[in-house]
Write an enzyme that holds these catalytic residues in place. Structure first.
Site, PDB file in Angstrom:
ATOM      1  CG  ASN A   1       4.330   3.636   2.833  1.00 17.46           C
ATOM      2  OD1 ASN A   1       4.111   3.232   1.757  1.00 17.46           O
ATOM      3  ND2 ASN A   1       4.738   2.680   3.887  1.00 17.46           N
TER       4      ASN A   1
ATOM      5  N   GLY B   1      -0.283  -2.293   0.024  1.00 16.47           N
ATOM      6  CA  GLY B   1      -1.203  -1.478   0.610  1.00 16.47           C
ATOM      7  C   GLY B   1      -2.056  -2.062   1.806  1.00 16.47           C
ATOM      8  CB  SER B   2      -5.184  -1.361   3.494  1.00 21.64           C
ATOM      9  OG  SER B   2      -6.221  -1.426   2.347  1.00 21.64           O
TER      10      SER B   2
ATOM     11  N   GLY C   1      -6.050  -5.339  -0.559  1.00 18.80           N
ATOM     12  CA  GLY C   1      -5.354  -6.370  -1.023  1.00 18.80           C
ATOM     13  C   GLY C   1      -6.039  -7.496  -1.206  1.00 18.80           C
TER      14      GLY C   1
ATOM     15  CD  GLU D   1       5.153  -4.535   2.194  1.00 15.80           C
ATOM     16  OE1 GLU D   1       4.643  -3.917   3.230  1.00 15.80           O
ATOM     17  OE2 GLU D   1       5.766  -3.980   1.259  1.00 15.80           O
TER      18      GLU D   1
ATOM     19  CB  CYS E   1       4.154  -2.178   5.769  1.00 11.89           C
ATOM     20  SG  CYS E   1       3.148  -1.266   4.470  1.00 11.89           S
TER      21      CYS E   1
ATOM     22  CD  GLU F   1       7.496  -6.576  -3.740  1.00  4.40           C
ATOM     23  OE1 GLU F   1       8.209  -6.454  -4.645  1.00  4.40           O
ATOM     24  OE2 GLU F   1       6.432  -5.904  -3.696  1.00  4.40           O
TER      25      GLU F   1
END
Length: 495
Positions: free
Chosen positions: A166, A242-243, A247, A264, A298, A475
């Protein structure tokens, strides 16, 4: 490049020359070991436009070996020299902004104006962490006159970066820049639907002066390339976006090597609007929070929690603005671009159809669509469901598309309960003129970041990450540097 000319040429002929098609390993383009290729798709036309390397474990091994070999030299490079390379990379990226944005828009589907913003943000990340390289310091410890105690921050070593589809470029930059500033080496695996700007970034870093092997990029699927990367014993840290299910798998693989991770993951973020809020500002914030990048964020504000006294007036404004959004190919600068892939469009449509089957009717939208001008592409209408029960899957489950769920709150306390009513805890937004209420909600909402009276406020300087099912670690900001450093303590008798 002449951006408008090249866009017109692509839209007319489907041609975009000089795109990367190989891995970037040890400072050079590298063909896939298997010789296999994958197709990259133009989401606005639902058609392939390029082929790139389908990587596998052998390619990952080459990239990790290159990063491992380069680690000692890069880790001993003066911080000022590391910072200078990142600053030069930021300069080059700004100079090539239009080319990167063109490719990012085409590869991901997002509107060109959003891609241009992403490139600027990536350049800012390189610049910011270039400056941060000189701030990495140890400490001294008060052990008394006969002893000396101090700490030395060291790079953790080879780092793996699993990059989502994304925000391919900006997510890559926000993780790779602090890793390089800290003295770590990098192996990046971009998403298989959006590989191109990560490859371009790796090559740009090399042109900026980064030594061979310090930043490598391997393309391919998650199972074929991503899994062997995070399982490699030479990788000492993994940064993953990601998902939730993927994860968890990444964390399990890293745990077997006792490697650290930052995750994340998903979000179902609340945007709380109290009755005293500036409703025009709140409506504009709500539109950007859910329909930017077609809701494929997200941290999207996918749940609008509005106090009953403001509900009707706010919803009218939001629906009016949603109805005015224009769907079109990302390169034409629409206000609502396509979804990234046919598979993802199917997932979004399935969740909306399931809601309809449960008796929920959208106030606007609710259907898959195509570009009105061409009849092509993977689009989904701007969709709003009003007054959704707090137990409904529309409230609980991440949709990751242009679908807004509205929840009614009776007062501030009820709004807080609704805001914390999912398993996710990534970000939240609050619109109110009441200073005390704003900061009470900021304190009590479980989220890694809270926006007050402006959704998506902040920048690379502000730490970002989630709690609970949204992951852990941070992050961005100075906090991100700590992901890539380990502390060595030294204690000596001198008296």
């Amino acid at each position: 490049m002449s951006l408008d000319r090249d866009i017109a040429n692509y839209l007319e002929r489907g041609e975009l020359p000089d795109l990367p098609s190989q891995h970037f390993i040890a400072g050079a383009w590298a063909a896939p070991s298997s010789g296999e290729r994958m197709e990259s798709f133009d989401a606005g036309r639902a058609a392939p436009f390029h082929a790139f390397a389908a990587g596998d474990e052998a390619d990952v091994d080459r990239a990790v070996a290159a990063a491992n070999a380069a680690q000692p030299g890069w880790g001993r490079t003066k911080p000022s020299a590391r910072g200078a390379i990142l600053a030069e990379a930021a300069r080059l990226l700004r100079a090539e902004k239009e080319r990167f944005a063109f490719v990012e828009s085409l590869d991901s589907g997002k509107p060109l104006q959003e891609a241009l913003g992403d490139v600027s943000g990536a350049a800012r990340a390189l610049e910011y962490y270039g400056a941060c390289a000189n701030t990495i310091e140890g400490a001294t410890f008060p052990l008394g006159p006969d002893h000396l105690g101090y700490s030395v921050p060291e790079p953790v070593g080879v780092t793996a970066h699993i990059i989502p589809w994304n925000y391919p470029l900006s997510t890559a930059a926000r993780g790779i820049a602090p890793a390089l500033a800290a003295g770590c080496t990098v192996v990046a695996k971009p998403a298989e639907t959006t590989p191109l700007t990560m490859l371009m970034l790796a090559e740009l870093l090399s042109r900026a002066g980064l030594p061979d092997g310090v930043c490598n990029a391997v393309t391919g699927t998650g199972p074929a390339a991503g899994a062997p990367l995070v399982a490699d014993r030479r990788v000492r840290h993994v940064t993953f976006t990601g998902s939730v299910p993927t994860g968890i798998g990444v964390m399990e693989a890293a745990a077997r090597n006792v490697a650290t991770v930052v995750l994340e993951l998903g979000g179902k973020s609340p945007l709380v609007v109290l009755a005293d809020a500036d409703l025009d500002a709140a409506a504009n914030g709500a539109i950007g929070a859910i329909f930017e990048n077609a809701g494929q964020i997200c941290s999207a504000g996918s749940r609008l929690i509005v106090e009953r006294g403001a509900h009707d007036a706010l919803l009218e404004r939001v629906i009016e603005r949603a109805a005015a959004l224009k769907m079109s190919h990302g390169l034409t600068r629409p206000t609502l671009g396509p979804l990234n892939s046919k598979a993802h469009l199917g997932r979004v449509a399935e969740k909306v159809e399931a809601a309809k089957a449960r008796g929920l009717a959208p106030a606007i939208g609710g259907r898959a669509a195509t570009d009105p001008e061409t009849g092509k592409g993977w689009f989904f209408e701007a969709t709003i469901f009003d007054a959704v029960p707090e137990t409904d899957p529309l409230v609980k489950d991440e949709i990751f598309g242009p679908v807004l769920t509205v929840q009614l709150a009776e007062d501030e306390a009820h709004a807080l309960a609704l805001a914390n009513g999912t398993d996710y805890a990534l970000v939240a937004g609050v619109y109110t003129r009441d200073f005390g209420a704003a900061h009470r909600l900021a304190r009590e909402i479980d989220a890694g970041q809270v926006f007050l009276n402006e959704y998506f406020a902040g920048g690379i300087e502000v730490p970002f990450g989630g709690n609970r099912q949204s992951g852990f670690g941070r992050e961005k900001g100075m906090a991100a540097l700590r992901n890539y450093l380990r502390v060595k303590s030294v204690a000596a008798r001198i008296g």
